[in-house]
Design a protein around this motif. Structure first.
Motif, PDB file in Angstrom:
ATOM      1  N   GLY A  29       0.515  -1.132  -0.263  1.00 58.07           N
ATOM      2  CA  GLY A  29       0.466   0.150  -0.086  1.00 58.07           C
ATOM      3  C   GLY A  29       0.772   1.467   0.051  1.00 58.07           C
ATOM      4  N   THR A  30       1.813   1.363   0.047  1.00 57.18           N
ATOM      5  CA  THR A  30       3.165   1.882  -0.487  1.00 57.18           C
ATOM      6  C   THR A  30       2.959   2.810  -1.348  1.00 57.18           C
ATOM      7  N   CYS A  31       3.100   4.823  -1.356  1.00 59.30           N
ATOM      8  CA  CYS A  31       3.190   4.729  -2.529  1.00 59.30           C
ATOM      9  C   CYS A  31       4.259   6.038  -2.529  1.00 59.30           C
ATOM     10  N   CYS A  32       5.017   6.286  -3.340  1.00 56.27           N
ATOM     11  CA  CYS A  32       6.231   7.218  -3.977  1.00 56.27           C
ATOM     12  C   CYS A  32       5.772   8.654  -4.468  1.00 56.27           C
ATOM     13  N   SER A  33       6.609   9.102  -3.859  1.00 55.14           N
ATOM     14  CA  SER A  33       6.135  10.672  -4.493  1.00 55.14           C
ATOM     15  C   SER A  33       7.644  10.738  -5.346  1.00 55.14           C
ATOM     16  N   LYS A  34       7.712  12.175  -6.266  1.00 53.36           N
ATOM     17  CA  LYS A  34       8.787  12.106  -7.271  1.00 53.36           C
ATOM     18  C   LYS A  34      10.277  12.575  -6.246  1.00 53.36           C
ATOM     19  N   ARG A  51       9.164  -4.374  -5.695  1.00 55.76           N
ATOM     20  CA  ARG A  51       8.167  -4.543  -6.291  1.00 55.76           C
ATOM     21  C   ARG A  51       7.429  -3.550  -6.874  1.00 55.76           C
ATOM     22  N   TYR A  52       6.011  -3.915  -7.611  1.00 52.44           N
ATOM     23  CA  TYR A  52       5.634  -2.549  -7.792  1.00 52.44           C
ATOM     24  C   TYR A  52       4.773  -1.764  -7.294  1.00 52.44           C
ATOM     25  N   THR A  53       5.057  -0.420  -6.817  1.00 51.85           N
ATOM     26  CA  THR A  53       3.700   0.773  -6.419  1.00 51.85           C
ATOM     27  C   THR A  53       2.030   0.003  -6.597  1.00 51.85           C
ATOM     28  N   ARG A  60       3.574   6.413 -10.692  1.00 50.11           N
ATOM     29  CA  ARG A  60       3.907   4.477 -11.310  1.00 50.11           C
ATOM     30  C   ARG A  60       6.045   4.750  -9.528  1.00 50.11           C
ATOM     31  N   ALA A  61       5.613   3.826  -9.583  1.00 50.72           N
ATOM     32  CA  ALA A  61       6.976   3.671  -9.136  1.00 50.72           C
ATOM     33  C   ALA A  61       7.389   2.263  -8.802  1.00 50.72           C
ATOM     34  N   VAL A  62       8.576   1.981  -8.126  1.00 53.94           N
ATOM     35  CA  VAL A  62       9.303   0.233  -7.562  1.00 53.94           C
ATOM     36  C   VAL A  62       9.687   1.041  -6.505  1.00 53.94           C
ATOM     37  N   LEU A  63       9.364  -0.061  -5.787  1.00 53.98           N
ATOM     38  CA  LEU A  63      10.105  -0.439  -4.162  1.00 53.98           C
ATOM     39  C   LEU A  63      11.077  -1.363  -4.481  1.00 53.98           C
ATOM     40  N   VAL A  64      12.132  -0.845  -4.152  1.00 54.43           N
ATOM     41  CA  VAL A  64      13.810  -1.758  -4.264  1.00 54.43           C
ATOM     42  C   VAL A  64      14.237  -2.003  -2.595  1.00 54.43           C
ATOM     43  N   LYS A  65      14.291  -3.070  -2.788  1.00 55.83           N
ATOM     44  CA  LYS A  65      14.767  -3.904  -1.427  1.00 55.83           C
ATOM     45  C   LYS A  65      16.777  -3.602  -1.306  1.00 55.83           C
ATOM     46  N   LEU A  66      17.109  -2.955  -0.365  1.00 58.11           N
ATOM     47  CA  LEU A  66      18.584  -2.838  -0.684  1.00 58.11           C
ATOM     48  C   LEU A  66      19.173  -4.393   0.629  1.00 58.11           C
ATOM     49  N   ARG A  67      19.811  -4.454   0.371  1.00 59.55           N
ATOM     50  CA  ARG A  67      21.000  -5.015   2.139  1.00 59.55           C
ATOM     51  C   ARG A  67      20.412  -4.218   3.365  1.00 59.55           C
ATOM     52  N   GLY A  69      17.562  -4.687   4.663  1.00 61.12           N
ATOM     53  CA  GLY A  69      15.946  -4.550   4.412  1.00 61.12           C
ATOM     54  C   GLY A  69      15.408  -2.728   3.999  1.00 61.12           C
ATOM     55  N   VAL A  70      16.230  -2.163   3.799  1.00 62.97           N
ATOM     56  CA  VAL A  70      15.487  -1.173   3.426  1.00 62.97           C
ATOM     57  C   VAL A  70      14.855  -1.133   2.024  1.00 62.97           C
ATOM     58  N   TRP A  71      14.085   0.066   1.923  1.00 63.43           N
ATOM     59  CA  TRP A  71      13.357   0.169   0.942  1.00 63.43           C
ATOM     60  C   TRP A  71      13.811   1.516  -0.125  1.00 63.43           C
ATOM     61  N   VAL A  72      14.034   1.391  -1.073  1.00 62.52           N
ATOM     62  CA  VAL A  72      14.006   2.961  -1.691  1.00 62.52           C
ATOM     63  C   VAL A  72      13.011   2.690  -2.786  1.00 62.52           C
ATOM     64  N   CYS A  73      12.654   3.960  -3.024  1.00 69.44           N
ATOM     65  CA  CYS A  73      11.325   4.511  -4.332  1.00 69.44           C
ATOM     66  C   CYS A  73      12.483   4.481  -5.246  1.00 69.44           C
ATOM     67  N   VAL A  74      12.382   3.614  -6.864  1.00 67.54           N
ATOM     68  CA  VAL A  74      12.779   4.561  -7.684  1.00 67.54           C
ATOM     69  C   VAL A  74      11.822   4.653  -9.002  1.00 67.54           C
ATOM     70  N   ASP A  75      12.290   5.280  -9.329  1.00 71.14           N
ATOM     71  CA  ASP A  75      10.805   5.419 -11.145  1.00 71.14           C
ATOM     72  C   ASP A  75      11.820   4.277 -12.158  1.00 71.14           C
ATOM     73  N   PRO A  76      10.337   3.770 -12.578  1.00 73.89           N
ATOM     74  CA  PRO A  76      10.877   2.792 -13.134  1.00 73.89           C
ATOM     75  C   PRO A  76      11.482   2.913 -14.474  1.00 73.89           C
ATOM     76  N   GLU A  77      11.181   3.279 -15.064  1.00 76.21           N
ATOM     77  CA  GLU A  77      11.604   3.950 -16.211  1.00 76.21           C
ATOM     78  C   GLU A  77      13.103   4.343 -16.411  1.00 76.21           C
ATOM     79  N   GLU A  78      13.774   4.650 -15.766  1.00 75.87           N
ATOM     80  CA  GLU A  78      15.450   4.791 -15.216  1.00 75.87           C
ATOM     81  C   GLU A  78      15.693   3.503 -15.865  1.00 75.87           C
ATOM     82  N   ARG A  79      17.217   4.108 -17.059  1.00 76.31           N
ATOM     83  CA  ARG A  79      17.882   2.588 -17.665  1.00 76.31           C
ATOM     84  C   ARG A  79      18.605   2.548 -16.794  1.00 76.31           C
TER      85      ARG A  79
END
Length: 96
Positions: A29-34, A51-53, A60-67, A69-79
């Motif tokens: 249920g988490t959303c990301c702002s720009k 996982r996608y938001t 539209r964003a992707v939550l990326v899980k790092l080592r 257990g930290v989650w960060v928001c990423v633009d899914p269109e990033e190359r």
């Protein structure tokens, strides 16, 4: 008095996280702002999953899980993220 102070702090925290596109609900249920998007390439070795938001999110964003257990928001269109997905898809299709 202590209860009203705790309630006030809780309401302020909820308002702050809501204004920053985050949620107290589960990650699905988490959303990301720009403004919260991670702007730099993340090395593949640091990524543990993604996982996608939710479809109802404003951006539209992707939550990326790092080592760790930290989650960060990423633009899914990033190359770099698109390359990561293609590489992962390729390795998954060859491993089966």
């Amino acid at each position: 008095m202590k209860v009203s102070l705790a309630l006030l702090i809780l309401l302020l925290a909820a308002a702050w996280t809501g204004s920053h596109g985050m949620s107290f609900r589960s990650l699905s249920g988490t959303c990301c702002s720009k403004e919260t998007f991670h702007r730099h390439k993340i090395p593949e070795s640091r990524i543990q999953g993604h996982r996608y938001t939710a479809a109802g999110c404003t951006h539209r964003a992707v939550l990326v899980k790092l080592r760790k257990g930290v989650w960060v928001c990423v633009d899914p269109e990033e190359r770099w993220f698109q390359r990561y997905l293609r590489k992962r898809k390729k390795s998954n299709s060859t491993s089966t």
